[in-house]
Design a protein around this motif. Structure first.
Motif, mmCIF file in Angstrom:
data_model
loop_
_atom_site.group_PDB
_atom_site.id
_atom_site.type_symbol
_atom_site.label_atom_id
_atom_site.label_comp_id
_atom_site.label_asym_id
_atom_site.label_seq_id
_atom_site.Cartn_x
_atom_site.Cartn_y
_atom_site.Cartn_z
ATOM 1 N N ILE A 129 -0.757 -38.694 -114.112
ATOM 2 C CA ILE A 129 -1.629 -39.192 -115.194
ATOM 3 C C ILE A 129 -2.919 -39.676 -114.532
ATOM 4 C CG2 ILE A 129 -1.834 -40.781 -117.151
ATOM 5 C CD1 ILE A 129 1.207 -40.953 -117.197
ATOM 6 N N LEU A 130 -4.036 -39.319 -115.147
ATOM 7 C CA LEU A 130 -5.358 -39.684 -114.605
ATOM 8 C C LEU A 130 -6.123 -40.456 -115.693
ATOM 9 C CD1 LEU A 130 -7.752 -39.570 -112.694
ATOM 10 C CD2 LEU A 130 -7.719 -37.111 -112.822
ATOM 11 N N ALA A 143 1.697 -50.044 -119.297
ATOM 12 C CA ALA A 143 2.309 -49.050 -120.195
ATOM 13 C C ALA A 143 2.227 -47.651 -119.579
ATOM 14 C CB ALA A 143 1.615 -49.081 -121.549
ATOM 15 N N ILE A 144 1.170 -47.378 -118.850
ATOM 16 C CA ILE A 144 1.015 -46.053 -118.228
ATOM 17 C C ILE A 144 1.996 -45.900 -117.056
ATOM 18 C CG2 ILE A 144 -0.606 -44.615 -116.895
ATOM 19 C CD1 ILE A 144 -2.801 -45.676 -118.874
ATOM 20 N N HIS A 145 2.138 -46.962 -116.259
ATOM 21 C CA HIS A 145 3.094 -46.902 -115.139
ATOM 22 C C HIS A 145 4.533 -46.740 -115.639
ATOM 23 C CE1 HIS A 145 0.023 -49.116 -112.381
ATOM 24 N NE2 HIS A 145 -0.116 -47.817 -112.338
ATOM 25 N N GLU A 146 4.820 -47.337 -116.805
ATOM 26 C CA GLU A 146 6.186 -47.254 -117.342
ATOM 27 C C GLU A 146 6.626 -45.818 -117.630
ATOM 28 O OE1 GLU A 146 6.561 -49.883 -120.710
ATOM 29 O OE2 GLU A 146 6.295 -51.612 -119.355
ATOM 30 N N LEU A 171 -3.050 -50.771 -107.367
ATOM 31 C CA LEU A 171 -2.028 -50.882 -108.417
ATOM 32 C C LEU A 171 -1.333 -49.555 -108.720
ATOM 33 C CD1 LEU A 171 -3.896 -53.288 -110.905
ATOM 34 C CD2 LEU A 171 -2.435 -53.857 -108.964
ATOM 35 N N SER A 172 -1.991 -48.437 -108.410
ATOM 36 C CA SER A 172 -1.409 -47.117 -108.711
ATOM 37 C C SER A 172 -1.282 -46.324 -107.415
ATOM 38 C CB SER A 172 -2.318 -46.369 -109.695
ATOM 39 O OG SER A 172 -2.377 -47.069 -110.927
ATOM 40 N N ASP A 173 -0.972 -45.047 -107.527
ATOM 41 C CA ASP A 173 -0.868 -44.230 -106.319
ATOM 42 C C ASP A 173 -2.223 -44.119 -105.620
ATOM 43 O OD1 ASP A 173 2.045 -42.876 -106.385
ATOM 44 O OD2 ASP A 173 1.287 -43.238 -108.400
ATOM 45 N N ALA A 174 -3.286 -44.053 -106.432
ATOM 46 C CA ALA A 174 -4.641 -44.074 -105.873
ATOM 47 C C ALA A 174 -5.609 -44.518 -106.955
ATOM 48 C CB ALA A 174 -5.039 -42.691 -105.363
ATOM 49 N N SER A 175 -6.679 -45.214 -106.555
ATOM 50 C CA SER A 175 -7.755 -45.597 -107.479
ATOM 51 C C SER A 175 -9.047 -45.028 -106.900
ATOM 52 C CB SER A 175 -7.890 -47.107 -107.585
ATOM 53 O OG SER A 175 -6.658 -47.670 -107.951
ATOM 54 N N CYS A 176 -9.823 -44.374 -107.764
ATOM 55 C CA CYS A 176 -11.001 -43.652 -107.275
ATOM 56 C C CYS A 176 -12.272 -44.258 -107.858
ATOM 57 C CB CYS A 176 -10.895 -42.186 -107.676
ATOM 58 S SG CYS A 176 -9.392 -41.446 -106.997
ATOM 59 N N ASN A 196 -2.436 -48.080 -101.604
ATOM 60 C CA ASN A 196 -1.502 -48.780 -100.713
ATOM 61 C C ASN A 196 -0.544 -47.800 -100.049
ATOM 62 O OD1 ASN A 196 -2.549 -51.282 -101.145
ATOM 63 N ND2 ASN A 196 -1.125 -51.834 -102.779
ATOM 64 N N ARG A 197 -0.681 -46.521 -100.407
ATOM 65 C CA ARG A 197 0.241 -45.511 -99.869
ATOM 66 C C ARG A 197 -0.321 -44.926 -98.576
ATOM 67 N NH1 ARG A 197 2.674 -41.357 -104.210
ATOM 68 N NH2 ARG A 197 3.086 -40.329 -102.203
ATOM 69 N N GLY A 198 0.352 -45.195 -97.473
ATOM 70 C CA GLY A 198 -0.096 -44.688 -96.177
ATOM 71 C C GLY A 198 -0.121 -43.173 -96.129
#
Ligand SMILES: Cc1ncc(COP(=O)(O)O)c(C=O)c1O
Length: 374
Positions: A129-130, A143-146, A171-176, A196-198
């Motif tokens: 989801i973007l 709600a989107i993460h759920e 907060l998510s897999d990536a923020s741009c 936060n994902r290495g």
């Protein structure tokens, strides 16, 4: 009441001072023009600011989103759910991966993705989801993460944003983020991925630039793009970062002037801002309801131009743009987005503007309102 301006008022001119000019001159004289120590320092400082483990500086917000999706292995046959109320780049990057953008309608109040509708368009092919934080208002991330899918945020408008007290960035897999000319933190052009994902950070680091290593031998282990940020541009962003707090105060004042100056105009309503969140105050967007405001958004925009006040539109629904319409002829209607696309009007907002400039814009819209509702 004031009269029409004698000079035009720009929509979002950059707030660049002698400090940025000096920083660029210093970078140019340093002997290092491409990605180097300034880009690295920018990444470190922004990782701290965004409260994220990793920040990667790239060439644009578009590249940031493209690389983030590539790092999540989004590819041909996959679908990515996104908002139609955004700059086309958000959908374009899904296409760049060979995947299909699936547009989902937005909420009436803030025109951010309506999380309650996303489940209706999720299929077994949906891989991410973007969502977009439109104008600086964080979207409903919980709600989107759920929904349990990977999430890449289009945070181009939301550098200073906090969702329920938590800084957007980790907060998510990536923020741009975008460092484009009009953005709250600008380098002219540029972008950032925070994560936060290495594993995501490592993949983006290797994809954004094929490095020569020690100069003797080089190799390429994954997709190779040219999406690094030059030190000359990083130098501008570093100075802008020092000014971010001051610029935020100016934006806050300008929002307050608009809120106060337009409050009694029925049919001219600002987008909703959620008091539980920190709004990044990137755009002041009103909706013009033609039934109550005496004219359409387009009539208001033309009349404002005659008043010498530049305005803009954020955004025309992406699924209605020619290329997307022709590519996806079976696209179902998205009624909230489609009405919003006809009603949104963004007013001048920039730390380069004075309070007087914003009051000129307020008075101009009031004059237009009186004329059109007469
Ligand atoms: C919502 C949104 N997403 C993405 C982008 C793309 O950013 P960039 O121009 O840095 O590629 C922009 C605008 O510039 C934008 O407004």
């Amino acid at each position: 009441m004031r009269t029409r301006r004698s000079t035009p008022l720009g929509f979002q001119p950059p707030a660049i001072g002698d400090e940025e000019v000096a920083a660029v001159a210093e970078a140019l004289r340093s002997g290092w023009l491409t990605t180097g120590p300034r880009a690295a320092l920018l990444e470190d400082r922004l990782a701290e600011y965004l409260e994220a483990e990793h920040v990667l500086a790239v060439s644009s917000g578009t590249a940031a989103m493209h690389l983030a999706l590539m790092a999540l292995d989004i590819g041909p046959g996959d679908e990515v759910v996104t908002s139609p109320i955004t700059w086309p780049a958000t959908a374009n990057v899904i296409e760049h991966c060979g995947a299909t953008p699936v547009f989902c309608d937005v909420r009436e109040g803030d025109l951010n993705l309506d999380a309650s509708l996303v489940a209706n368009v999720v299929t077994e092919r949906t891989k991410a989801i973007l969502p977009v934080h439109l104008a600086g208002q964080p979207c409903d991330l919980d709600a989107i993460h759920e929904l349990g899918l990977p999430v890449v945020e289009d945070a181009a408008h939301a550098l200073e944003g906090r969702y329920r007290g938590r800084k957007l960035g980790g907060l998510s897999d990536a923020s741009c983020f975008s460092l484009y000319a009009t953005k709250n933190l600008t380098a002219g052009e540029g972008g950032l991925v925070a994560t936060n994902r290495g594993d995501v950070a490592d993949r983006i680091r290797s994809m954004r630039l094929t490095r020569r290593g020690d100069g003797s031998r080089y190799d390429q282990l994954t997709w190779g793009f040219k999406a690094n940020l030059s030190d000359v541009l990083a130098a501008i962003a570093l100075v802008q970062l020092d000014k971010l707090g001051h610029h935020a105060e100016l934006r806050e004042r300008q929002f307050a002037l608009y809120d106060e100056g337009l409050a009694d105009l029925e049919g001219i309503e600002p987008l909703a801002r959620d008091a539980r969140d920190t709004h990044a105050l990137h755009l002041y967007v009103v909706r013009v309801d033609p039934a109550r405001a005496g004219g359409t958004r387009d009539e208001y925009q033309r009349a404002m131009a005659q008043e010498r006040i530049a305005t803009s539109i954020h955004f025309l629904p992406v699924h209605l743009l020619t290329w997307f319409r022709e590519r996806y002829p079976a696209q179902p209607p998205l009624p909230v987005a489609e009405r919003a696309g006809e009603e949104v009007l963004s007013l001048p907002l920039s730390p380069a503007h004075t309070d007087e400039d914003v009051l000129d814009a307020v008075d101009a819209i009031r004059r237009v309102y009186v004329r059109l509702t007469a």
